[in-house]
Design a protein around this motif. Structure first.
Motif, mmCIF file in Angstrom:
data_model
loop_
_atom_site.group_PDB
_atom_site.id
_atom_site.type_symbol
_atom_site.label_atom_id
_atom_site.label_comp_id
_atom_site.label_asym_id
_atom_site.label_seq_id
_atom_site.Cartn_x
_atom_site.Cartn_y
_atom_site.Cartn_z
ATOM 1 N N TRP A 24 0.820 -1.216 0.000
ATOM 2 C CA TRP A 24 0.000 0.000 0.000
ATOM 3 C C TRP A 24 0.852 1.262 0.000
ATOM 4 N N ILE A 25 2.008 1.212 0.689
ATOM 5 C CA ILE A 25 2.915 2.366 0.655
ATOM 6 C C ILE A 25 3.429 2.594 -0.762
ATOM 7 N N SER A 26 3.795 1.500 -1.444
ATOM 8 C CA SER A 26 4.275 1.619 -2.818
ATOM 9 C C SER A 26 3.187 2.150 -3.741
ATOM 10 N N MET A 27 1.973 1.636 -3.589
ATOM 11 C CA MET A 27 0.860 2.129 -4.411
ATOM 12 C C MET A 27 0.556 3.587 -4.102
ATOM 13 N N GLY A 28 0.670 3.965 -2.825
ATOM 14 C CA GLY A 28 0.447 5.367 -2.463
ATOM 15 C C GLY A 28 1.497 6.286 -3.066
ATOM 16 N N ALA A 29 2.771 5.829 -3.056
ATOM 17 C CA ALA A 29 3.841 6.631 -3.656
ATOM 18 C C ALA A 29 3.623 6.783 -5.156
ATOM 19 N N LEU A 30 3.206 5.679 -5.813
ATOM 20 C CA LEU A 30 2.929 5.744 -7.246
ATOM 21 C C LEU A 30 1.756 6.682 -7.534
ATOM 22 N N GLY A 31 0.705 6.586 -6.719
ATOM 23 C CA GLY A 31 -0.440 7.469 -6.902
ATOM 24 C C GLY A 31 -0.086 8.924 -6.664
ATOM 25 N N LEU A 32 0.770 9.187 -5.656
ATOM 26 C CA LEU A 32 1.190 10.561 -5.375
ATOM 27 C C LEU A 32 2.004 11.123 -6.526
#
Length: 388
Positions: A24-32
């Protein structure tokens, strides 16, 4: 001591939670990152699209004797207040080039000044209340309108925002890239071929490889300092010219092309080389007739990406003086010129509100070119890629 089933289950659950958090952290970084990219493009489009429109005003021109000395005399006083001074300066020259115009009258659409343009676009401007009312009246009568800004694509730089364009910078960019390509591509490819196919694996070649990799990572402004010291101060290459700019960018692009070419050469299976040697080819014939043709798609892709990177550089070109004020299109590789990134940098430093949209418009044009070049590299790679 052996662990119980409950301990092992607890460890597995903890690992799964850690893995889920990392996901989820990786997906959040990608989304950001995607959000920032969307906001960047939205801001550039919002600021840059108005640059592709310009305000024009319909005026009646009376070519009299006074107009041969002062262009304003050909217009009504209220029209002269909203017409661009750049057009007023053209009228005496028009009369000198075509004496038959003297004594005639015509109605034509001409550039409005920058303040009128900003007023119609809803931006901050310096028009008085009376001037705004006069512009509103002309808008209602159809004598003032926003039209496609051909001037932005056909004119060079200007201190008057309504006349400023990217044509001179675009031509300078093309000339600079031609010099860069002519120097970096053959030298880079030949260097890579020698290091990969002919050079012995000894201490000297290892040092050369390390230095090539290091050169690909150093700040670009250092190449500008190198170009200033060697090409301008030592060899006397004309400052601010596409020649010195292209030579400087060629230094910066060389490591990228060398590394990309070596990677492409390594992707060719050794069985191709062995088969060519088996039928009696020399080493040079193997490289020329078999290895290079198969590696060429990868070489072209790497070279295009390297040139696209060089096209977006500003720092090294500022050092060699390619931020000159260039109102006319250059016709020589040794004349003073500028490039699109430097032109954008120059406009960004102008105090007038109208240059904000010019800056964003120039960025949009530059982004479009870079996206096109990178897309071309991807298409070439996909089209000619071979899997062994």
């Amino acid at each position: 001591m052996s662990q119980s089933f409950d301990d092992i289950s607890a460890q597995l659950r903890r690992r799964h939670r850690q893995s889920s958090r990392l996901k989820w952290i990786s997906m959040g970084a990608l989304g950001l990152a995607g959000l920032f990219l969307v906001l960047f493009f939205a801001d550039m489009l919002n600021k840059g699209l108005p640059a592709f429109q310009q305000t024009y005003v319909e005026v009646e021109l009376t070519y009299n004797e006074d107009a041969t000395r002062m262009g304003r005399a050909a217009m009504e006083p209220e029209d002269a207040k909203i017409v661009s001074r750049s057009f007023e300066r053209l009228i005496p020259g028009m009369l000198r080039d075509d004496p038959d115009l003297l004594g005639t009258t015509e109605t034509r659409w001409v550039l409005a000044n920058g303040e009128v343009d900003q007023y119609l676009k809803g931006n901050r401007n310096k028009l008085s209340e009376a001037e705004r009312q006069a512009v509103d009246e002309k808008v209602e009568s159809g004598q003032v309108a926003l039209k496609f800004n051909t001037t932005f694509f056909t004119e060079g730089d200007s201190k008057m925002s309504e006349r400023a364009g990217i044509m001179a910078a675009a031509v300078g960019t093309v000339m600079t890239m031609l010099v860069t390509l002519a120097i970096a591509f053959p030298i880079g490819v030949m260097t890579a071929v020698y290091l990969e196919e002919f050079a012995p694996d000894n201490r000297l070649t290892q040092i050369i490889e390390i230095n090539i990799n290091n050169l690909a990572a150093i700040p670009s402004i250092l190449f500008g300092l190198l170009g200033l010291a060697i090409f301008i101060n030592f060899f006397g290459v004309p400052r601010s010219s596409p020649l010195v700019g292209g030579m400087t960018l060629a230094l910066m692009t060389l490591p990228v092309i060398i590394i990309a070419t070596r990677t492409a050469l390594r992707s060719v299976p050794d069985s191709i080389r062995h088969a060519a040697f088996g039928v009696g080819c020399s080493r040079w014939q193997v490289v020329r007739d078999h290895v290079l043709p198969l590696a060429m798609p990868g070489i072209m892709t790497g070279s295009i990406i390297g040139l696209a990177q060089a096209m977006g550089e500003t720092a090294p070109l500022i050092i060699v003086g390619m931020v000159a004020f260039i109102p006319d299109v250059g016709a020589s590789f040794t004349q003073a010129a500028t490039v699109l990134p430097a032109q954008v940098f120059t406009w960004a430093g102008e105090p007038e509100q109208a240059f904000v949209e010019k800056t964003a418009g120039g960025i949009l044009v530059l982004l479009a070119i870079l996206i096109f070049l990178n897309a071309t590299a991807v298409v070439l790679r996909k089209k000619f890629e071979r899997r062994w």
